[in-house]
Motif scaffolding. Structure first.
Motif, PDB file in Angstrom:
ATOM      1  N   TYR A  42     -12.357  26.389  -2.356  1.00  0.00           N
ATOM      2  CA  TYR A  42     -12.951  25.254  -1.652  1.00  0.00           C
ATOM      3  C   TYR A  42     -13.763  25.722  -0.446  1.00  0.00           C
ATOM      4  O   TYR A  42     -14.812  25.156  -0.142  1.00  0.00           O
ATOM      5  CB  TYR A  42     -11.884  24.247  -1.222  1.00  0.00           C
ATOM      6  CG  TYR A  42     -11.489  23.292  -2.321  1.00  0.00           C
ATOM      7  CD1 TYR A  42     -12.325  22.233  -2.670  1.00  0.00           C
ATOM      8  CD2 TYR A  42     -10.290  23.437  -2.999  1.00  0.00           C
ATOM      9  CE1 TYR A  42     -11.974  21.351  -3.672  1.00  0.00           C
ATOM     10  CE2 TYR A  42      -9.930  22.554  -4.004  1.00  0.00           C
ATOM     11  CZ  TYR A  42     -10.774  21.507  -4.343  1.00  0.00           C
ATOM     12  OH  TYR A  42     -10.435  20.641  -5.335  1.00  0.00           O
ATOM     13  N   ALA A  89     -17.639  24.944   0.089  1.00  0.00           N
ATOM     14  CA  ALA A  89     -18.128  24.320   1.322  1.00  0.00           C
ATOM     15  C   ALA A  89     -19.267  25.149   1.915  1.00  0.00           C
ATOM     16  O   ALA A  89     -20.284  24.594   2.354  1.00  0.00           O
ATOM     17  CB  ALA A  89     -16.990  24.176   2.332  1.00  0.00           C
ATOM     18  N   PHE A  90     -19.116  26.463   1.914  1.00  0.00           N
ATOM     19  CA  PHE A  90     -20.171  27.335   2.427  1.00  0.00           C
ATOM     20  C   PHE A  90     -21.438  27.176   1.588  1.00  0.00           C
ATOM     21  O   PHE A  90     -22.551  27.074   2.125  1.00  0.00           O
ATOM     22  CB  PHE A  90     -19.715  28.794   2.430  1.00  0.00           C
ATOM     23  CG  PHE A  90     -20.747  29.719   2.977  1.00  0.00           C
ATOM     24  CD1 PHE A  90     -20.865  29.919   4.347  1.00  0.00           C
ATOM     25  CD2 PHE A  90     -21.628  30.385   2.134  1.00  0.00           C
ATOM     26  CE1 PHE A  90     -21.848  30.762   4.861  1.00  0.00           C
ATOM     27  CE2 PHE A  90     -22.601  31.230   2.630  1.00  0.00           C
ATOM     28  CZ  PHE A  90     -22.715  31.419   4.004  1.00  0.00           C
ATOM     29  N   LEU A 145     -22.418  24.612  -0.153  1.00  0.00           N
ATOM     30  CA  LEU A 145     -23.042  23.313   0.101  1.00  0.00           C
ATOM     31  C   LEU A 145     -23.648  23.211   1.500  1.00  0.00           C
ATOM     32  O   LEU A 145     -24.681  22.558   1.684  1.00  0.00           O
ATOM     33  CB  LEU A 145     -22.012  22.197  -0.107  1.00  0.00           C
ATOM     34  CG  LEU A 145     -21.519  22.028  -1.547  1.00  0.00           C
ATOM     35  CD1 LEU A 145     -20.379  21.019  -1.602  1.00  0.00           C
ATOM     36  CD2 LEU A 145     -22.655  21.634  -2.478  1.00  0.00           C
ATOM     37  N   ASP A 146     -23.025  23.866   2.464  1.00  0.00           N
ATOM     38  CA  ASP A 146     -23.505  23.786   3.846  1.00  0.00           C
ATOM     39  C   ASP A 146     -24.681  24.709   4.151  1.00  0.00           C
ATOM     40  O   ASP A 146     -25.362  24.519   5.161  1.00  0.00           O
ATOM     41  CB  ASP A 146     -22.374  24.110   4.829  1.00  0.00           C
ATOM     42  CG  ASP A 146     -21.374  22.983   4.983  1.00  0.00           C
ATOM     43  OD1 ASP A 146     -21.680  21.849   4.556  1.00  0.00           O
ATOM     44  OD2 ASP A 146     -20.283  23.232   5.531  1.00  0.00           O
ATOM     45  N   HIS A 147     -24.907  25.710   3.324  1.00  0.00           N
ATOM     46  CA  HIS A 147     -25.942  26.712   3.597  1.00  0.00           C
ATOM     47  C   HIS A 147     -26.841  26.946   2.380  1.00  0.00           C
ATOM     48  O   HIS A 147     -26.963  28.079   1.886  1.00  0.00           O
ATOM     49  CB  HIS A 147     -25.283  28.033   4.024  1.00  0.00           C
ATOM     50  CG  HIS A 147     -24.427  27.894   5.233  1.00  0.00           C
ATOM     51  ND1 HIS A 147     -23.085  27.592   5.167  1.00  0.00           N
ATOM     52  CD2 HIS A 147     -24.732  27.989   6.549  1.00  0.00           C
ATOM     53  CE1 HIS A 147     -22.596  27.519   6.385  1.00  0.00           C
ATOM     54  NE2 HIS A 147     -23.573  27.751   7.251  1.00  0.00           N
ATOM     55  N   PRO A 148     -27.509  25.908   1.881  1.00  0.00           N
ATOM     56  CA  PRO A 148     -28.304  26.061   0.657  1.00  0.00           C
ATOM     57  C   PRO A 148     -29.428  27.091   0.771  1.00  0.00           C
ATOM     58  O   PRO A 148     -29.682  27.832  -0.185  1.00  0.00           O
ATOM     59  CB  PRO A 148     -28.845  24.659   0.380  1.00  0.00           C
ATOM     60  CG  PRO A 148     -28.763  23.943   1.685  1.00  0.00           C
ATOM     61  CD  PRO A 148     -27.587  24.557   2.413  1.00  0.00           C
TER      62      PRO A 148
END
Length: 91
Positions: free
Chosen positions: A38, A42-43, A45-48
């Motif tokens: 997870y 999250a990483f 999704l947060d840093h595309p």
């Protein structure tokens, strides 16, 4: 993933294929916890932009390795056969 031999690219590709976090953990047990999966998601999704840059770098590195050390044809054929067999198996 830190502390494992699983590269972030493996998690990225599995996630983009639609695999669930549980399936990713099952595929890569050295990750060792669902929380780490997870966290990686999250990483991602947060840093595309950073992820796309990382993937481009990995692709360039892979192409360079392939150019410098081409895979023998008999091994490529064996890989193709294995991939075909795996795609024919029920999930």
């Amino acid at each position: 993933m830190p502390g494992t031999r699983i590269g972030l690219h493996a998690i990225i590709h599995a996630f983009r294929r639609g695999e669930s976090p549980e399936a990713i953990l099952h595929s890569y047990p050295p990750i060792s916890s669902l929380a780490k999966v997870y966290g990686a998601i999250a990483f991602i999704l947060d840093h595309p932009q950073a992820i796309e840059s990382y993937l481009r770098e990995q692709d360039a590195l892979w192409k360079k390795v392939q150019e410098e050390h081409p895979t023998p044809e008999h091994l490529l054929e064996r890989l193709r056969r294995t991939q075909e067999e795996l795609t024919r198996r029920p999930a």
